[in-house]
Motif scaffolding. Structure first.
Motif, mmCIF file in Angstrom:
data_model
loop_
_atom_site.group_PDB
_atom_site.id
_atom_site.type_symbol
_atom_site.label_atom_id
_atom_site.label_comp_id
_atom_site.label_asym_id
_atom_site.label_seq_id
_atom_site.Cartn_x
_atom_site.Cartn_y
_atom_site.Cartn_z
ATOM 1 N N GLN A 1 13.249 4.063 -0.935
ATOM 2 C CA GLN A 1 12.259 3.421 -0.069
ATOM 3 C C GLN A 1 11.510 2.299 -0.788
ATOM 4 O O GLN A 1 11.139 1.303 -0.169
ATOM 5 N N SER A 2 11.292 2.452 -2.084
ATOM 6 C CA SER A 2 10.498 1.456 -2.821
ATOM 7 C C SER A 2 11.354 0.494 -3.626
ATOM 8 O O SER A 2 10.833 -0.240 -4.470
ATOM 9 N N ALA A 3 12.667 0.482 -3.378
ATOM 10 C CA ALA A 3 13.573 -0.325 -4.194
ATOM 11 C C ALA A 3 13.230 -1.811 -4.159
ATOM 12 O O ALA A 3 13.322 -2.504 -5.173
ATOM 13 N N GLU B 1 0.826 -1.206 0.000
ATOM 14 C CA GLU B 1 0.000 0.000 0.000
ATOM 15 C C GLU B 1 0.861 1.257 0.000
ATOM 16 O O GLU B 1 0.592 2.218 -0.728
ATOM 17 N N GLU B 2 1.910 1.254 0.817
ATOM 18 C CA GLU B 2 2.795 2.407 0.868
ATOM 19 C C GLU B 2 3.591 2.533 -0.434
ATOM 20 O O GLU B 2 3.839 3.647 -0.914
ATOM 21 N N ALA B 3 3.981 1.405 -1.011
ATOM 22 C CA ALA B 3 4.705 1.432 -2.280
ATOM 23 C C ALA B 3 3.851 2.069 -3.373
ATOM 24 O O ALA B 3 4.351 2.838 -4.210
ATOM 25 N N VAL C 1 4.686 5.516 -5.572
ATOM 26 C CA VAL C 1 4.661 5.639 -7.034
ATOM 27 C C VAL C 1 3.719 6.770 -7.451
ATOM 28 O O VAL C 1 4.012 7.522 -8.393
ATOM 29 N N GLU C 2 2.611 6.920 -6.757
ATOM 30 C CA GLU C 2 1.675 7.999 -7.084
ATOM 31 C C GLU C 2 2.325 9.369 -6.883
ATOM 32 O O GLU C 2 2.101 10.296 -7.667
ATOM 33 N N VAL C 3 3.144 9.494 -5.835
ATOM 34 C CA VAL C 3 3.867 10.749 -5.622
ATOM 35 C C VAL C 3 4.941 10.926 -6.690
ATOM 36 O O VAL C 3 5.164 12.037 -7.201
ATOM 37 N N ARG C 4 5.603 9.820 -7.037
ATOM 38 C CA ARG C 4 6.635 9.884 -8.069
ATOM 39 C C ARG C 4 6.094 10.386 -9.401
ATOM 40 O O ARG C 4 6.827 11.016 -10.176
ATOM 41 N N MET C 5 4.836 10.102 -9.679
ATOM 42 C CA MET C 5 4.266 10.486 -10.976
ATOM 43 C C MET C 5 4.489 11.963 -11.264
ATOM 44 O O MET C 5 4.996 12.342 -12.324
#
Length: 212
Positions: free
Chosen positions: A156-158, A75-77, A81-85
Motif C-alpha cells: 500500500q505504501s510502495a 497522512e495514511e502513509a 509506517v507507524e503500524v509497521r514499526m
C-alpha cells in the motif's frame, strides 16, 4: 495447487506489480476489458484479481463504475509506517534470535552489497537491496502473521517508499540505519535489532511529515 490457481495468482501479481511500478496512476480507472487484452487473461480472471487487490488496499471498487487505483495520502502513509514499526521490530527481534551461522554469512554478504551500492550512489541498486534486506529479515523471523501483514502494508505504501528513496541525501541517512539493523541481527542482539529498526522507521515518519 492447481494450474488455474497458479495462473490466477500470477495474474494478480502482474497487475499488482504494474500498479506498484506506477504504470497506472492513482485514481486511474482499471477497465476489465483493457486489462484482459493487456495481460492476455479472461475478464473473469481480471475481475477476480481486482477483487483480491481491493482486499490488499491497492484498488478500490466504485459502485456501478468498476475499479480504480487507490490513492494513498501522505497522512495514511505515515499511519502505515507507524503500524509497521511494531511488526518490523518484532521481525528484527525474532531474526536476531533465530539466526544460524549459514544465515549470518548470507546476511553479512548482503550488508556489504548495501554498503557498496550506497557508496557508489547507486539509488536503483540500493533500493532493490533494501527490499531484499526487508524480505530476508521477514524470512529469518519465521513469523508468518507479521510477514503477511507487513507485505500488505508495504504494498500500500510502495509509491511513497519509492518517492523517499530518491529524496536528495536520503541514501546517506538510510544506509547507515540499514547497516545498523543488520549488524544488530548479526550480533544476535534482539533489543538492539528492535531499537535500530524503530530508529530507521521513525526517520521515515519524520521525512514524510516534512514532505506533507
Amino acid at each position: 495447487m492447481t494450474d488455474a490457481t497458479t495462473d490466477q495468482q500470477d495474474l494478480t501479481a502482474r497487475i499488482r506489480d504494474a500498479i506498484l511500478r506506477s504504470d497506472f496512476a492513482p485514481h486511474q480507472r482499471l477497465i476489465e476489458a483493457d486489462l484482459s487484452d493487456r495481460f492476455e487473461a479472461s475478464r473473469a480472471s481480471v475481475r477476480t484479481a481486482l477483487l483480491e487487490l481491493a482486499g490488499e488496499g491497492l484498488v478500490e471498487r466504485l459502485p456501478n463504475r468498476g475499479a480504480r487505483v487507490r490513492a494513498i495520502s501522505v497522512e495514511e502513509a505515515i499511519e502505515i509506517v507507524e503500524v509497521r514499526m511494531g511488526l518490523e521490530e518484532l521481525c528484527a527481534r525474532k531474526a536476531a534470535e533465530n539466526l544460524s551461522d549459514e544465515d549470518a554469512a548470507e546476511l553479512a554478504a548482503l550488508r556489504d552489497r548495501i554498503a557498496e551500492a550506497a557508496g557508489r550512489g547507486d539509488l536503483v541498486g540500493y533500493a532493490a537491496l533494501n527490499q531484499e534486506m526487508d524480505r530476508r529479515l521477514r524470512d529469518l523471523s519465521g513469523h508468518v502473521t507479521a510477514t503477511q501483514l507487513l507485505e500488505r502494508l508495504l504494498a500500500q505504501s510502495a509509491r511513497h517508499q519509492f518517492r523517499l528513496a530518491y529524496h536528495p541525501g536520503r541514501i546517506n541517512q538510510s544506509a547507515p540505519e540499514h547497516i545498523a539493523i543488520i549488524d544488530a541481527v548479526l550480533a544476535r542482539d534482539p533489543d538492539a535489532a528492535a531499537a535500530a529498526t524503530r530508529h530507521h522507521l521513525q526517520g521515515i515518519v519524520d521525512l514524510l511529515s516534512e514532505l506533507r
